[in-house]
Design a protein around this motif. Structure first.
Motif, PDB file in Angstrom:
ATOM      1  N   GLY A  45       3.907  16.758  -4.759  1.00  0.00           N
ATOM      2  CA  GLY A  45       4.076  15.426  -3.750  1.00  0.00           C
ATOM      3  C   GLY A  45       5.925  14.632  -4.527  1.00  0.00           C
ATOM      4  N   LYS A  82      -4.047   7.611   2.717  1.00  0.00           N
ATOM      5  CA  LYS A  82      -2.498   7.635   1.639  1.00  0.00           C
ATOM      6  C   LYS A  82      -2.985   7.236   0.377  1.00  0.00           C
ATOM      7  N   ARG A  84      -5.136   7.117  -1.672  1.00  0.00           N
ATOM      8  CA  ARG A  84      -5.829   7.629  -2.456  1.00  0.00           C
ATOM      9  C   ARG A  84      -4.881   8.957  -3.257  1.00  0.00           C
ATOM     10  N   ARG A  85      -4.009   9.395  -2.456  1.00  0.00           N
ATOM     11  CA  ARG A  85      -3.090  10.373  -2.075  1.00  0.00           C
ATOM     12  C   ARG A  85      -2.092   9.775  -3.496  1.00  0.00           C
ATOM     13  N   ARG A  88      -3.505   8.929  -6.817  1.00  0.00           N
ATOM     14  CA  ARG A  88      -3.282  10.035  -7.938  1.00  0.00           C
ATOM     15  C   ARG A  88      -1.874  10.833  -8.803  1.00  0.00           C
TER      16      ARG A  88
END
Length: 119
Positions: A45, A82, A84-85, A88
């Motif tokens: 990411g 989005k 949540r991503r 993380r």
């Protein structure tokens, strides 16, 4: 930054994103934040901006829009998946918070909307 609307309409999406990130970084600096990094890779990411804001390590997600007329609602550009991503990725970077800055390019100019602690 003074832009002509007809110019922004023709920009490729990648250029709009780069200009939006630059505008967001400038806003953070004007508000006494300290930018640590841009486009920071985290595994597979990436976070748009990493900064120290109000003494806290912060991931800043930057969303850009191009719209004629009224600016887009800044919360509409950041859905639950989005959030949540990005949360993380922020956790992996040791960031205490996630902020959102929406940069809206429109016929009336550039509007920036900063939503602190969105995720």
């Amino acid at each position: 930054m003074r832009l002509q609307w007809h110019e922004v309409q023709t920009w490729p999406t990648a250029l709009v994103g780069r200009v939006a990130e630059a505008q967001a970084a400038e806003l953070i600096s004007r508000q006494s934040g300290r930018l640590i990094g841009r486009n920071v890779k985290v595994g597979r990411g990436e976070v748009d901006l990493l900064a120290v804001i109000a003494g806290e390590r912060t991931v800043v997600e930057v969303r850009s829009t191009r719209q004629w007329g009224e600016p887009v609602d800044p919360l509409a550009a950041f859905n639950e998946a989005k959030a949540r991503r990005v949360r993380r990725l922020a956790n992996r970077l040791g960031a205490a918070r996630v902020d959102l800055i929406v940069v809206n390019f429109s016929s009336t100019g550039i509007d920036l909307h900063w939503v602190p602690m969105i995720a």
